[in-house]
Design a protein around this motif. Sequence first.
Motif, PDB file in Angstrom:
ATOM      1  N   THR A 314       1.290  -0.953   0.068  1.00 33.35           N
ATOM      2  CA  THR A 314       0.187  -0.216  -0.356  1.00 33.35           C
ATOM      3  C   THR A 314       0.519   1.031   0.505  1.00 33.35           C
ATOM      4  OG1 THR A 314      -2.350  -0.571   1.064  1.00 33.35           O
ATOM      5  CG2 THR A 314      -1.598   1.837   1.005  1.00 33.35           C
ATOM      6  N   THR A 315       1.990   1.450   0.433  1.00 33.10           N
ATOM      7  CA  THR A 315       2.961   2.955   0.896  1.00 33.10           C
ATOM      8  C   THR A 315       3.854   2.931  -0.391  1.00 33.10           C
ATOM      9  OG1 THR A 315       4.033   1.229   2.155  1.00 33.10           O
ATOM     10  CG2 THR A 315       2.601   2.171   3.291  1.00 33.10           C
ATOM     11  N   VAL A 316       4.465   1.569  -0.686  1.00 32.28           N
ATOM     12  CA  VAL A 316       5.517   1.931  -2.059  1.00 32.28           C
ATOM     13  C   VAL A 316       4.497   2.453  -2.915  1.00 32.28           C
ATOM     14  CG1 VAL A 316       5.283  -0.446  -3.037  1.00 32.28           C
ATOM     15  CG2 VAL A 316       7.020   0.132  -3.173  1.00 32.28           C
ATOM     16  N   HIS A 317       5.389   3.678  -3.948  1.00 29.50           N
ATOM     17  CA  HIS A 317       6.007   3.936  -4.848  1.00 29.50           C
ATOM     18  C   HIS A 317       5.768   3.136  -6.116  1.00 29.50           C
ATOM     19  CE1 HIS A 317       3.783   7.130  -2.493  1.00 29.50           C
ATOM     20  NE2 HIS A 317       4.040   7.316  -1.467  1.00 29.50           N
ATOM     21  N   GLY A 318       4.749   3.452  -6.883  1.00 28.23           N
ATOM     22  CA  GLY A 318       4.749   2.850  -8.351  1.00 28.23           C
ATOM     23  C   GLY A 318       5.463   0.775  -8.452  1.00 28.23           C
ATOM     24  N   PRO A 319       4.452   0.554  -9.927  1.00 31.52           N
ATOM     25  CA  PRO A 319       5.300  -1.106 -10.456  1.00 31.52           C
ATOM     26  C   PRO A 319       6.392  -1.678  -9.679  1.00 31.52           C
ATOM     27  CG  PRO A 319       4.406   0.017 -11.583  1.00 31.52           C
ATOM     28  CD  PRO A 319       4.258   1.141 -10.872  1.00 31.52           C
ATOM     29  N   ARG A 320       6.576  -2.897  -9.803  1.00 32.21           N
ATOM     30  CA  ARG A 320       8.186  -3.196  -9.255  1.00 32.21           C
ATOM     31  C   ARG A 320       8.676  -3.248 -11.225  1.00 32.21           C
ATOM     32  NH1 ARG A 320       8.078  -9.609  -9.220  1.00 32.21           N
ATOM     33  NH2 ARG A 320       5.834 -10.093 -10.192  1.00 32.21           N
ATOM     34  N   TYR A 321       7.624  -3.633 -11.969  1.00 28.05           N
ATOM     35  CA  TYR A 321       8.015  -3.521 -13.212  1.00 28.05           C
ATOM     36  C   TYR A 321       6.990  -2.411 -14.408  1.00 28.05           C
ATOM     37  CZ  TYR A 321      10.405  -7.754 -12.563  1.00 28.05           C
ATOM     38  OH  TYR A 321      11.176  -9.232 -12.504  1.00 28.05           O
ATOM     39  N   ASP A 322       7.723  -2.257 -15.322  1.00 34.91           N
ATOM     40  CA  ASP A 322       6.779  -1.437 -16.730  1.00 34.91           C
ATOM     41  C   ASP A 322       5.860  -2.846 -16.959  1.00 34.91           C
ATOM     42  OD1 ASP A 322       7.759  -3.006 -18.356  1.00 34.91           O
ATOM     43  OD2 ASP A 322       9.306  -0.997 -19.098  1.00 34.91           O
ATOM     44  N   GLU A 323       4.137  -2.377 -17.724  1.00 35.80           N
ATOM     45  CA  GLU A 323       3.362  -2.830 -17.905  1.00 35.80           C
ATOM     46  C   GLU A 323       3.714  -3.976 -18.604  1.00 35.80           C
ATOM     47  OE1 GLU A 323      -0.079  -3.793 -17.616  1.00 35.80           O
ATOM     48  OE2 GLU A 323       0.373  -2.182 -16.168  1.00 35.80           O
ATOM     49  N   ALA A 324       4.576  -3.725 -19.743  1.00 34.29           N
ATOM     50  CA  ALA A 324       5.211  -4.269 -20.902  1.00 34.29           C
ATOM     51  C   ALA A 324       5.829  -5.791 -19.756  1.00 34.29           C
ATOM     52  CB  ALA A 324       6.123  -3.624 -21.889  1.00 34.29           C
ATOM     53  N   THR A 325       6.450  -5.850 -19.074  1.00 35.94           N
ATOM     54  CA  THR A 325       7.339  -6.672 -18.420  1.00 35.94           C
ATOM     55  C   THR A 325       6.679  -7.332 -17.393  1.00 35.94           C
ATOM     56  OG1 THR A 325       8.802  -5.483 -18.633  1.00 35.94           O
ATOM     57  CG2 THR A 325       8.787  -7.004 -16.737  1.00 35.94           C
ATOM     58  N   LEU A 326       4.946  -6.810 -17.030  1.00 35.93           N
ATOM     59  CA  LEU A 326       4.454  -7.154 -15.921  1.00 35.93           C
ATOM     60  C   LEU A 326       3.324  -8.224 -16.952  1.00 35.93           C
ATOM     61  CD1 LEU A 326       3.377  -4.050 -13.547  1.00 35.93           C
ATOM     62  CD2 LEU A 326       4.295  -6.577 -13.070  1.00 35.93           C
ATOM     63  N   ALA A 327       2.849  -7.339 -18.155  1.00 34.44           N
ATOM     64  CA  ALA A 327       2.106  -9.076 -18.999  1.00 34.44           C
ATOM     65  C   ALA A 327       2.725  -9.708 -19.371  1.00 34.44           C
ATOM     66  CB  ALA A 327       1.768  -7.589 -19.870  1.00 34.44           C
ATOM     67  N   GLY A 328       4.036  -9.840 -18.861  1.00 31.76           N
ATOM     68  CA  GLY A 328       5.206 -11.390 -19.950  1.00 31.76           C
ATOM     69  C   GLY A 328       5.593 -12.115 -18.291  1.00 31.76           C
ATOM     70  N   ILE A 329       4.698 -11.312 -16.774  1.00 33.50           N
ATOM     71  CA  ILE A 329       4.292 -12.690 -16.139  1.00 33.50           C
ATOM     72  C   ILE A 329       3.515 -13.525 -15.127  1.00 33.50           C
ATOM     73  CG2 ILE A 329       5.689 -12.552 -13.996  1.00 33.50           C
ATOM     74  CD1 ILE A 329       7.547 -10.312 -14.677  1.00 33.50           C
ATOM     75  N   ASP A 330       2.935 -14.327 -14.715  1.00 30.19           N
ATOM     76  CA  ASP A 330       2.429 -15.066 -15.082  1.00 30.19           C
ATOM     77  C   ASP A 330       1.796 -14.649 -13.188  1.00 30.19           C
ATOM     78  OD1 ASP A 330       0.788 -17.094 -14.919  1.00 30.19           O
ATOM     79  OD2 ASP A 330       1.362 -18.563 -13.843  1.00 30.19           O
ATOM     80  N   THR A 331       2.638 -14.136 -12.321  1.00 32.95           N
ATOM     81  CA  THR A 331       2.398 -13.911 -10.660  1.00 32.95           C
ATOM     82  C   THR A 331       1.046 -13.130 -10.538  1.00 32.95           C
ATOM     83  OG1 THR A 331       3.875 -11.804 -10.650  1.00 32.95           O
ATOM     84  CG2 THR A 331       4.525 -13.553 -10.003  1.00 32.95           C
TER      85      THR A 331
END
Length: 338
Positions: A314-331
Amino acid sequence: MNAVPAAAARRIGPFEVPALGLGCMNLSHAYGVPPTPQAAEHLLRTALDEGVTHLDTAALYGFGANEELLGRVLAGHRDRVLLASKCGMTGVDGRRVVDGRPETLRRTADRALARLRTDTIDLYYLHRLDPRVPVEESVGAMADLVAAGKVRALGLSEVSAATLRRAHAVHPIAALQNEYSLWTRNPEEGTLAATRELGVALVAFSPLARGFLTSAPPAPDRLPAGDIRRAMPRFGADHYPANLALRHRLAGTARDAGCTLAQLALAWVLSRAPHVLAVPGTRSVAHLKENLAVLDLAVPAEALEAAGAVLNATTVHGPRYDEATLAGIDTERCGPAG
């Protein structure tokens, strides 16, 4: 939430190892300019001398160079470690390629065995799920490697609880390696519970938040070309200052607890459940020893709870990867769109 027990030993399938292993990626790959081969070998030999018995590499790291590095260092010491590597994501013509086809996994395993100078890999992970190949096919091919004596136990990396269950139905999965740290809580959305239920070890990679939760956090504007953090939103100008403010608060919590920030972060990860292990990476002998010292510390439960309240999904700022990278990860996703 309990304090970390001293010298905690935990299980990965048929193996028992200390709760902390060593992730070897940054000795060859992804973070800035790799150290010299001599410096990397010295770090690994020191790790062995310090009691590290779980080394984690992959075909991708340095496009084979990291496996070759471990093969050189482990010559004559192979029986001292749980040796883990990964297939399904490799370097092809200078590019990272995800390929989970059975024939590719078999070929990658044979090359890994040659580079590692061993007859058997103790723990072999599917590095990434190939969306074009059912996980049952990939794991089925890896199960054939177990039957052939080339691999002792199987793992998965960066997959969801649902994918873990499908794979586990084909062949027992000994370990699931997903990113897990104070600022990356994705396992809490499903895989932490699923691994506990299935008797699978959860191996946390990047438990120190890509170096952010250490005594020398990266300066994003000074990262060299090719450093993967340059493309990670949490290190970008829009988010990094706010995350640094949270880090400052965590550093105070660590001081009050009588430990370093890195030790607090590692203790927090290990406190999540008895089946959680971590594989922090480092190029520094001093940091290696600092990390390993957490196994002999009993960090107060109050400090662990306070750390988790300061930095979380909740407190962290920003996602861990950009959207293109996140799209290729199954978690499962967690936090601000990540």
